[in-house]
Design an enzyme around this catalytic site. Structure first.
Site, PDB file in Angstrom:
ATOM      1  CB  SER A 142      -0.859   0.157   1.120  1.00 36.07           C
ATOM      2  OG  SER A 142      -1.514   1.049   1.244  1.00 36.07           O
ATOM      3  CE1 TYR A 155      -3.681  -2.713   5.367  1.00 33.61           C
ATOM      4  CE2 TYR A 155      -3.438  -0.283   5.215  1.00 33.61           C
ATOM      5  CZ  TYR A 155      -3.817  -1.547   4.615  1.00 33.61           C
ATOM      6  OH  TYR A 155      -3.818  -1.669   3.315  1.00 33.61           O
TER       7      TYR A 155
HETATM    8  N1  LIG Z   1      -8.700  -0.530  -0.642  1.00 34.05           N
HETATM    9  C1  LIG Z   1      -7.643   0.306  -0.484  1.00 34.05           C
HETATM   10  O1  LIG Z   1      -7.791   1.493  -0.314  1.00 34.05           O
HETATM   11  C2  LIG Z   1      -6.227  -0.282  -0.403  1.00 34.05           C
HETATM   12  C3  LIG Z   1      -5.271   0.370  -0.438  1.00 34.05           C
HETATM   13  C4  LIG Z   1      -3.976  -0.220  -0.530  1.00 34.05           C
HETATM   14  C5  LIG Z   1      -3.966  -1.558  -0.397  1.00 34.05           C
HETATM   15  N2  LIG Z   1      -4.879  -2.336   0.087  1.00 34.05           N
HETATM   16  C6  LIG Z   1      -4.499  -3.579   0.248  1.00 34.05           C
HETATM   17  O2  LIG Z   1      -5.142  -4.415  -1.062  1.00 34.05           O
HETATM   18  C7  LIG Z   1      -5.385  -5.746  -0.605  1.00 34.05           C
HETATM   19  C8  LIG Z   1      -6.677  -6.181  -0.960  1.00 34.05           C
HETATM   20  O3  LIG Z   1      -7.659  -5.301  -0.203  1.00 34.05           O
HETATM   21  P1  LIG Z   1      -9.079  -4.657  -0.742  1.00 34.05           P
HETATM   22  O4  LIG Z   1      -8.941  -2.977  -0.908  1.00 34.05           O
HETATM   23  O5  LIG Z   1      -9.377  -5.537  -2.017  1.00 34.05           O
HETATM   24  O6  LIG Z   1     -10.186  -4.703   0.406  1.00 34.05           O
HETATM   25  P2  LIG Z   1     -11.284  -5.917   0.454  1.00 34.05           P
HETATM   26  O7  LIG Z   1     -12.383  -5.667  -0.792  1.00 34.05           O
HETATM   27  O8  LIG Z   1     -11.622  -5.744   2.003  1.00 34.05           O
HETATM   28  O9  LIG Z   1     -10.794  -7.352   0.119  1.00 34.05           O
HETATM   29  C9  LIG Z   1     -10.042  -8.045   0.848  1.00 34.05           C
HETATM   30  C10 LIG Z   1      -9.817  -9.431   0.667  1.00 34.05           C
HETATM   31  O10 LIG Z   1      -8.808  -9.851   1.722  1.00 34.05           O
HETATM   32  C11 LIG Z   1      -9.469 -11.344   2.127  1.00 34.05           C
HETATM   33  N3  LIG Z   1      -9.200 -11.567   3.610  1.00 34.05           N
HETATM   34  C12 LIG Z   1      -9.447 -10.999   4.634  1.00 34.05           C
HETATM   35  N4  LIG Z   1      -9.225 -11.510   5.669  1.00 34.05           N
HETATM   36  C13 LIG Z   1      -8.935 -12.745   5.458  1.00 34.05           C
HETATM   37  C14 LIG Z   1      -8.642 -14.054   5.886  1.00 34.05           C
HETATM   38  N5  LIG Z   1      -8.686 -14.212   7.203  1.00 34.05           N
HETATM   39  N6  LIG Z   1      -8.458 -15.162   5.170  1.00 34.05           N
HETATM   40  C15 LIG Z   1      -8.475 -15.149   3.520  1.00 34.05           C
HETATM   41  N7  LIG Z   1      -8.649 -13.848   3.047  1.00 34.05           N
HETATM   42  C16 LIG Z   1      -8.921 -12.861   3.843  1.00 34.05           C
HETATM   43  C17 LIG Z   1     -10.859 -10.956   1.808  1.00 34.05           C
HETATM   44  O11 LIG Z   1     -11.562 -12.341   1.604  1.00 34.05           O
HETATM   45  P3  LIG Z   1     -12.683 -12.923   2.743  1.00 34.05           P
HETATM   46  O12 LIG Z   1     -13.144 -11.708   3.740  1.00 34.05           O
HETATM   47  O13 LIG Z   1     -13.819 -13.489   1.723  1.00 34.05           O
HETATM   48  O14 LIG Z   1     -11.761 -13.985   3.427  1.00 34.05           O
HETATM   49  C18 LIG Z   1     -10.872 -10.162   0.732  1.00 34.05           C
HETATM   50  O15 LIG Z   1     -11.112 -10.878  -0.567  1.00 34.05           O
HETATM   51  C19 LIG Z   1      -5.407  -5.661   0.918  1.00 34.05           C
HETATM   52  O16 LIG Z   1      -4.048  -6.328   1.292  1.00 34.05           O
HETATM   53  C20 LIG Z   1      -5.080  -4.225   1.469  1.00 34.05           C
HETATM   54  O17 LIG Z   1      -4.441  -3.957   2.428  1.00 34.05           O
HETATM   55  C21 LIG Z   1      -6.093  -1.922  -0.319  1.00 34.05           C
END
Ligand SMILES: NC(=O)c1ccc[n+]([C@@H]2O[C@H](COP(=O)([O-])OP(=O)(O)OC[C@H]3O[C@@H](n4cnc5c(N)ncnc54)[C@H](OP(=O)(O)O)[C@@H]3O)[C@@H](O)[C@H]2O)c1
Length: 262
Positions: A142, A155
């Site tokens: 991130s 985080y």
């Molecule tokens: N959105 C942002 O602003 C942003 C910015 C920078 C980086 N990121 C990073 O991008 C990545 C994806 O996040 P996103 O934005 O797509 O958020 P999201 O829509 O909340 O998706 C998160 C994903 O992680 C999975 N996950 C969470 N806990 C888990 C567990 N215990 N076991 C297995 N899988 C798990 C969730 O699947 P289940 O709940 O189905 O298990 C979901 O598929 C993350 O690493 C996040 O830190 C996001």
């Protein structure tokens, strides 16, 4: 007709958001997929969609917050006779609030998913890739990785770990045929802020200005295919990353505190 086997990619956190978008992007570029997360129904629906793009997708239920989950996932994949060409460590979560007030179990979950499972899975998958002389690993960090983050401290710190690990592995493996790309998205329109309890933050209220997950996935895939070590998505986010890395903490700490406040 092209009979060459399709490369196989594992995407963790493929039930939605950036992970699902990365799976679509990989399918569009000729990959078969292994999808892993807790949300099996969402992944089954995605697998059908990917099938329409010509990809075979295997769905594996995995709760990466449980100790040993990465090893169980790797074993499950091996027991199906599948060999990974691409590993996308995308699963991740955050929690907003002052550190001393956040549920300790939630902090443990963040560390287990964002750091421990990611590290263990990478360690288990890499030897096969190195032995075969090719492979691509993507770590989803991130822009938060470039600086400390008051009100989301664990985080931000977890993502600093991911970036540090990714950069070091990219260097270590430079002569092996295996590349490691750390993807650093800025705020992206997914469920992330809702899951983190940060929907009311100044940052999240600017949601309409956030990048879409599909664009993040396109940029990430392109960077990974080119073997780039770090991909920061978008010009503004590159400015944020540079500021986070080089600006004095006396400036970045209060600004981040403000962005994460309600
Ligand atoms: N959105 C942002 O602003 C942003 C910015 C920078 C980086 N990121 C990073 O991008 C990545 C994806 O996040 P996103 O934005 O797509 O958020 P999201 O829509 O909340 O998706 C998160 C994903 O992680 C999975 N996950 C969470 N806990 C888990 C567990 N215990 N076991 C297995 N899988 C798990 C969730 O699947 P289940 O709940 O189905 O298990 C979901 O598929 C993350 O690493 C996040 O830190 C996001």
């Amino acid at each position: 007709m092209n009979d060459a086997p399709r490369p196989l990619a594992l995407v963790t956190g493929a039930s939605g958001g950036i992970g699902a978008a990365l799976a679509r992007e990989l399918a569009l570029h000729g990959h078969d997929l292994v999808l892993a997360a807790r949300g099996v129904e969402e992944m089954r629906a995605l697998a059908v969609e990917l099938g329409e793009l010509g990809a075979t997708a295997t769905v594996i239920a995995a709760d990466l917050s449980k100790p040993g989950a990465a090893a169980a996932l790797a074993e499950d994949i091996a027991s199906r006779g599948l060999m990974l060409d691409v590993l996308v460590n995308n699963a991740g979560l955050g929690a907003a609030g002052r550190f001393d007030r956040i549920d300790p179990d939630r902090i443990a979950e963040i560390l287990q998913v964002n750091i421990v499972a990611l590290t263990e899975l990478t360690r288990l998958v890499l030897p096969g890739m190195v032995a075969r002389g090719h492979g691509r690993v993507m770590m989803v960090a991130s822009v938060a990785a470039f600086q400390p983050g008051p009100r989301m401290a664990a985080y931000f710190a977890s993502k600093a770990y991911v970036l540090s690990l990714g950069e070091a592995l990219a260097y270590e493996l430079r002569a092996t045929g295996v590349t490691v790309t750390t993807l650093c998205p800025g705020a992206t329109a997914t469920k992330f802020f809702e899951v983190a309890g940060a929907n009311h933050s100044v940052m999240a209220r600017r949601l309409r200005r956030m990048m879409g997950a599909d664009r993040v996935a396109r940029l990430g895939y392109r960077g990974m295919a080119a073997g780039r070590r770090i991909v920061v998505t978008g010009t503004m986010n590159r400015v944020l990353a540079l500021t986070g890395r080089y600006a004095p903490r006396r400036l970045t700490l209060p600004v981040t505190d403000l962005l994460m406040s309600d």
